[in-house]
Design an enzyme around this catalytic site. Structure first.
Site: not given
Ligand code: A3P
Length: 319
Positions: A67, A69, A71-72, A130, A152, A160, A285-286
């Site tokens: 959580k 970031g 995925t990003w 992780h 983060r 998150s 999510r957000k």
């Molecule tokens: P929130 O739950 O605060 O919205 P991970 O990818 O490590 O599982 O983390 C997920 C978090 O990254 C979630 O945060 C998700 O919304 C956010 N996230 C996913 N894709 C993103 C993107 N492209 N840019 C910014 N935040 C992103």
């Protein structure tokens, strides 16, 4: 430990019995392995990864606490590294969730097979983990491969994580711990892949010792300036953007493709399934900075800050 596993005919139950165990706040077992709380289902894959992984000097590994970031950064790294293979409008990211393009060592590669064949992957190979730096295989930490770590804000990460597991574990019998108790466990370092301070410090120190091998990024910095972050990542992985690429706006296109709004609204991420009952949409999510303020008290934030000040003060890391 792998020998123990092998002696017991792969019976990790026997090894687990020798380790301290805990149930996390949403009811999943974890065991304390080499100083870190390892989700028990990843113990076997971690051991096989430690023993069997053969790195290439060109490998790139994305490391993070869940959580933070992941995925990003998977999307960004994939786009940067594969930009010569796919034009932006034909990027696999348009039809595939980033978790299917970059697999985790412990949750995918070494989970499905004890000794997976990773030799046929495209080069440079992209992986994620992780796991803490301290438990990575020596073969990997001694190689020339590159590690990108994303950190983060821990309060945002905690929320998150909580929202993710409340959403994806609705059908279990276990009643999740209330937020105060879950936060208390978190502050004590009892959470998946924690303690968080050791996790962060492991990668931070490695980035100071080997800045050309370990890049320490902050989610908030990438969010504030995705273009500079993409440039930094590309340089770090040895694939800097050319002047021509810069002029035709490729960096902006990559950052746009990987942006929260774009990714969240792609059909594959709105309706696709990640695994079991986990939907791809759960990973979007957000995507905001500071959402913790809607869920946690200033006192909780202060408690965490004190822990961070105490643990990080000597190493020059301001978080
Ligand atoms: P929130 O739950 O605060 O919205 P991970 O990818 O490590 O599982 O983390 C997920 C978090 O990254 C979630 O945060 C998700 O919304 C956010 N996230 C996913 N894709 C993103 C993107 N492209 N840019 C910014 N935040 C992103």
């Amino acid at each position: 430990a792998v020998e123990l596993l092998e002696d017991k005919n792969g019976d990790e139950e026997s090894l687990l019995q020798t380790l301290e165990q805990q149930i996390n706040w949403y009811g999943r077992p974890m065991c304390l392995f080499q100083g870190f709380w390892c989700p028990s289902f990843t113990l076997r894959s971690l051991l096989c990864f430690q023993k069997k992984f053969k790195p290439h000097d060109t490998d790139i590994v994305l490391a993070s606490l869940p959580k933070a970031g992941t995925t990003w950064l998977k999307a960004l790294l994939f786009s940067i590294v594969n930009r010569h293979r796919f034009p932006i409008d034909q990027s696999p990211l348009l039809t595939t969730n980033p978790h299917r393009l970059v697999f985790s060592f412990e949750c995918v590669h070494f989970r499905h097979e004890d000794n997976p064949n990773l030799e046929n992957m495209n080069h440079p190979r992209l992986f994620s983990t992780h796991l803490a730096h301290q438990v990575l295989p020596n073969s990997l930490t001694n190689s020339k491969s590159k590690i990108v770590y994303v950190h983060r804000n821990l309060l945002d990460r905690f929320i998150s994580d909580r929202k993710f597991f409340l959403k994806t574990n609705q059908e279990t019998d276990f009643e999740p711990l209330p937020v105060e108790e879950a936060f208390d466990m978190f502050c004590k370092g009892i959470h998946s892949f924690g303690p968080f301070w050791e996790h962060i410090l492991g990668y931070w120190k490695a980035s100071l010792e080997n800045p050309d091998r370990v890049l320490f990024l902050k989610y908030e910095d990438v969010k504030r300036d995705p273009i500079s972050s993409a440039v930094k990542i590309a340089e770090f992985v040895g694939m800097p953007f050319s002047e021509e690429e810069e002029k035709r706006g490729l960096i902006g296109e990559i950052s746009e493709l990987c942006s929260f709004e774009k990714m969240k609204n792609l059909e594959v991420n709105k309706s696709g399934i990640h695994r079991g009952s986990i939907e791809n949409s759960s990973f979007f999510r957000k995507g905001e900075i500071g959402d913790w303020k809607n869920h946690l008290s200033p006192e909780m934030a202060e408690r965490l800050q004190q822990i961070m000040d105490e643990k990080m003060s000597e190493c020059g890391l301001m978080l």
